[in-house]
Write a protein that holds these residues in place. Structure first.
Motif, PDB file in Angstrom:
ATOM      1  N   GLU A  29      -0.191   5.750  17.400  1.00  0.00           N
ATOM      2  CA  GLU A  29      -1.243   6.109  16.236  1.00  0.00           C
ATOM      3  C   GLU A  29      -1.407   5.678  15.239  1.00  0.00           C
ATOM      4  N   ASN A  30      -0.113   5.778  14.149  1.00  0.00           N
ATOM      5  CA  ASN A  30       0.148   5.225  13.043  1.00  0.00           C
ATOM      6  C   ASN A  30      -0.108   3.688  12.875  1.00  0.00           C
ATOM      7  N   VAL A  31      -0.004   3.145  13.866  1.00  0.00           N
ATOM      8  CA  VAL A  31      -0.375   1.440  13.889  1.00  0.00           C
ATOM      9  C   VAL A  31      -1.821   1.501  13.821  1.00  0.00           C
ATOM     10  N   LEU A  32      -2.519   2.114  14.828  1.00  0.00           N
ATOM     11  CA  LEU A  32      -3.968   2.121  14.899  1.00  0.00           C
ATOM     12  C   LEU A  32      -4.797   2.507  13.618  1.00  0.00           C
ATOM     13  N   ALA A  33      -4.134   3.656  12.980  1.00  0.00           N
ATOM     14  CA  ALA A  33      -4.627   4.227  11.891  1.00  0.00           C
ATOM     15  C   ALA A  33      -4.511   3.324  10.663  1.00  0.00           C
ATOM     16  N   ARG A  34      -3.496   2.505  10.593  1.00  0.00           N
ATOM     17  CA  ARG A  34      -3.286   1.400   9.604  1.00  0.00           C
ATOM     18  C   ARG A  34      -3.960   0.331   9.750  1.00  0.00           C
ATOM     19  N   GLN A  35      -4.715   0.097  10.966  1.00  0.00           N
ATOM     20  CA  GLN A  35      -5.521  -0.970  11.122  1.00  0.00           C
ATOM     21  C   GLN A  35      -7.077  -0.569  10.406  1.00  0.00           C
ATOM     22  N   GLU A  36      -7.117   0.589  10.279  1.00  0.00           N
ATOM     23  CA  GLU A  36      -8.650   0.932   9.546  1.00  0.00           C
ATOM     24  C   GLU A  36      -8.944   0.156   8.423  1.00  0.00           C
ATOM     25  N   TRP A  37      -8.015  -0.117   7.615  1.00  0.00           N
ATOM     26  CA  TRP A  37      -8.238  -0.837   6.257  1.00  0.00           C
ATOM     27  C   TRP A  37      -7.413  -2.029   6.085  1.00  0.00           C
ATOM     28  N   TYR A  38      -7.922  -2.967   5.060  1.00  0.00           N
ATOM     29  CA  TYR A  38      -7.328  -4.264   4.743  1.00  0.00           C
ATOM     30  C   TYR A  38      -7.244  -4.406   3.328  1.00  0.00           C
ATOM     31  N   GLY A  51      -3.363   5.949   4.172  1.00  0.00           N
ATOM     32  CA  GLY A  51      -4.596   6.442   4.937  1.00  0.00           C
ATOM     33  C   GLY A  51      -3.893   7.995   5.243  1.00  0.00           C
ATOM     34  N   LEU A  52      -4.863   8.903   5.134  1.00  0.00           N
ATOM     35  CA  LEU A  52      -4.692  10.419   5.314  1.00  0.00           C
ATOM     36  C   LEU A  52      -4.999  10.685   6.801  1.00  0.00           C
ATOM     37  N   LEU A  53      -4.010  11.399   7.633  1.00  0.00           N
ATOM     38  CA  LEU A  53      -4.432  11.721   8.817  1.00  0.00           C
ATOM     39  C   LEU A  53      -4.504  13.191   9.167  1.00  0.00           C
ATOM     40  N   VAL A  54      -5.522  13.623   9.919  1.00  0.00           N
ATOM     41  CA  VAL A  54      -5.602  14.915  10.260  1.00  0.00           C
ATOM     42  C   VAL A  54      -5.611  14.939  11.997  1.00  0.00           C
ATOM     43  N   VAL A  64       4.282   0.765 -10.532  1.00  0.00           N
ATOM     44  CA  VAL A  64       3.091   1.097 -11.157  1.00  0.00           C
ATOM     45  C   VAL A  64       2.395   2.039 -10.298  1.00  0.00           C
ATOM     46  N   ARG A  65       2.663   2.313  -9.141  1.00  0.00           N
ATOM     47  CA  ARG A  65       2.148   3.319  -8.133  1.00  0.00           C
ATOM     48  C   ARG A  65       2.715   4.700  -8.771  1.00  0.00           C
ATOM     49  N   TRP A  66       4.099   4.730  -9.134  1.00  0.00           N
ATOM     50  CA  TRP A  66       4.549   6.113  -9.442  1.00  0.00           C
ATOM     51  C   TRP A  66       3.777   6.347 -11.017  1.00  0.00           C
ATOM     52  N   GLN A  67       3.417   5.251 -11.785  1.00  0.00           N
ATOM     53  CA  GLN A  67       2.978   5.712 -12.975  1.00  0.00           C
ATOM     54  C   GLN A  67       1.390   6.128 -13.220  1.00  0.00           C
ATOM     55  N   GLU A  68       0.530   5.038 -12.385  1.00  0.00           N
ATOM     56  CA  GLU A  68      -0.885   4.844 -12.531  1.00  0.00           C
ATOM     57  C   GLU A  68      -1.438   5.771 -11.081  1.00  0.00           C
ATOM     58  N   GLY A  69      -0.919   5.975 -10.175  1.00  0.00           N
ATOM     59  CA  GLY A  69      -1.120   6.747  -9.070  1.00  0.00           C
ATOM     60  C   GLY A  69      -1.913   5.700  -8.090  1.00  0.00           C
ATOM     61  N   VAL A  70      -2.204   6.526  -7.037  1.00  0.00           N
ATOM     62  CA  VAL A  70      -3.054   5.428  -5.940  1.00  0.00           C
ATOM     63  C   VAL A  70      -4.391   5.983  -5.253  1.00  0.00           C
ATOM     64  N   CYS A  71      -5.067   5.094  -4.874  1.00  0.00           N
ATOM     65  CA  CYS A  71      -6.228   5.276  -3.960  1.00  0.00           C
ATOM     66  C   CYS A  71      -5.745   5.544  -2.476  1.00  0.00           C
ATOM     67  N   VAL A  72      -6.276   6.377  -1.810  1.00  0.00           N
ATOM     68  CA  VAL A  72      -6.154   6.685  -0.477  1.00  0.00           C
ATOM     69  C   VAL A  72      -7.409   6.912   0.167  1.00  0.00           C
ATOM     70  N   ARG A  73      -7.310   6.792   1.712  1.00  0.00           N
ATOM     71  CA  ARG A  73      -8.582   6.732   2.272  1.00  0.00           C
ATOM     72  C   ARG A  73      -8.380   7.913   3.417  1.00  0.00           C
ATOM     73  N   LEU A  74      -9.340   8.515   3.917  1.00  0.00           N
ATOM     74  CA  LEU A  74      -9.249   9.519   4.985  1.00  0.00           C
ATOM     75  C   LEU A  74      -9.409   8.601   6.318  1.00  0.00           C
ATOM     76  N   CYS A  75      -8.798   8.760   7.199  1.00  0.00           N
ATOM     77  CA  CYS A  75      -8.544   7.843   8.529  1.00  0.00           C
ATOM     78  C   CYS A  75      -9.375   8.592   9.397  1.00  0.00           C
ATOM     79  N   ASP A  76     -10.160   7.767  10.432  1.00  0.00           N
ATOM     80  CA  ASP A  76     -10.968   8.294  11.404  1.00  0.00           C
ATOM     81  C   ASP A  76     -10.188   8.970  12.559  1.00  0.00           C
ATOM     82  N   LEU A  77      -9.013   7.920  12.801  1.00  0.00           N
ATOM     83  CA  LEU A  77      -8.215   8.465  13.837  1.00  0.00           C
ATOM     84  C   LEU A  77      -7.691   9.818  13.722  1.00  0.00           C
TER      85      LEU A  77
END
Length: 272
Positions: free
Chosen positions: A138-147, A154-157, A107-120
């Motif tokens: 760092e990745n663990v903390l970033a992944r805790q930003e949404w449920y 989540g995109l990381l800068v 489904v994600r291949w076909q329909e695409g996905v929603c992502v968010r910009l991370c605060d971390l």
């Protein structure tokens, strides 16, 4: 033989002193295996670890699989010993191996996905950039930003505001007819699918500030297990939508990436 358990004094457990690889197995055959071995070897060089015994790896690959698609995980630690952060004079690395059945998200291949910009923000450490070391806090903390299950990644800068990666995938975009991915020389993981796409000249490296991320023509997240997910929505961490993209034209990145993984290609019928 790979170890089956980790004692309490293992340096990978205590300090994240080690490396790991996550490999897609199709009918018992590892995909992008040469790229995984190359990254593991580079990680061993950087950390001063001996490479795992080739015979142990070959024996694991020769073991019959329990499913058509599996994920093979290799965890290599420095083993036990040493005094505090000081490494042992003669380390005895510990290799842990696991395999599990895997089903990708079509489904994600076909329909695409929603992502968010991370605060971390990712810190810079060039000596660890690119390799897949065990300290992923760092990745663990970033992944805790949404449920929210409707948000796939989540995109990381970094601390300079440059796009680097997603929490567990690399990032790609299209601008002016060219496919791009950020460099990972100061932080981030050099994914094996990313490396193969760079070698094939499907993509090239370029920096991108998060302030202009919404201006790109298309955006994807991808790795060597999940494949390529087109992004249709980018959310702001403080609420609201930063950008949306419609899927138009033939998806060259998905087609080329999925060819390398044995997955179905682009789900669009339009000509390029």
């Amino acid at each position: 033989m790979p170890d089956a358990s980790v004692p309490a004094d293992d340096r990978g457990l205590a300090y994240g002193d080690g490396l790991f690889e996550t490999v897609l197995m199709r009918a018992g055959q590892p995909l992008l295996w040469s790229y995984h071995l190359a990254r593991l070897a580079e990680g061993c060089r950087r950390l001063g670890l001996p490479m795992p015994d080739t015979a142990a790896l070959d024996a694991e690959l020769a073991r019959p699989g329990a499913a058509a698609l599996e994920v093979l995980k290799l965890v290599l630690t420095r083993g036990s010993g040493g005094q505090g952060y000081r490494v042992p004079d003669a380390p005895a690395p510990r290799l842990l191996v696991s395999r599990r059945a895997f089903v990708p998200s079509i489904v994600r291949w076909q329909e695409g996905v929603c992502v968010r910009l991370c605060d971390l923000r990712l810190g810079h450490q060039p000596r660890l950039a690119g390799i897949k070391h065990l300290n992923r806090l760092e990745n663990v903390l970033a992944r805790q930003e949404w449920y929210d299950p409707g948000i796939a990644e989540g995109l990381l800068v970094d601390t300079d505001g440059k796009l680097v990666e997603a929490t567990s995938m690399n990032v790609f975009w299209r601008a002016k007819g060219q496919l791009w991915t950020p460099p990972v020389t100061r932080c981030g993981v050099a994914g094996t699918l990313r490396a193969a796409l760079l070698d094939a000249r499907v993509v090239a490296e370029a920096e991108l500030s998060f302030e202009v991320l919404a201006e790109v023509d298309a955006l994807w997240v991808a790795n060597s297990v999940q494949g390529v997910w087109p992004v249709h929505t980018l959310l702001d961490p403080r609420g609201g939508t930063l950008a949306t993209w419609a899927r138009t034209g033939h998806d060259t990145l998905q087609r080329q990436g999925h060819r390398l993984l044995g997955y179905p290609g682009s789900f669009r019928n339009e000509a390029e």
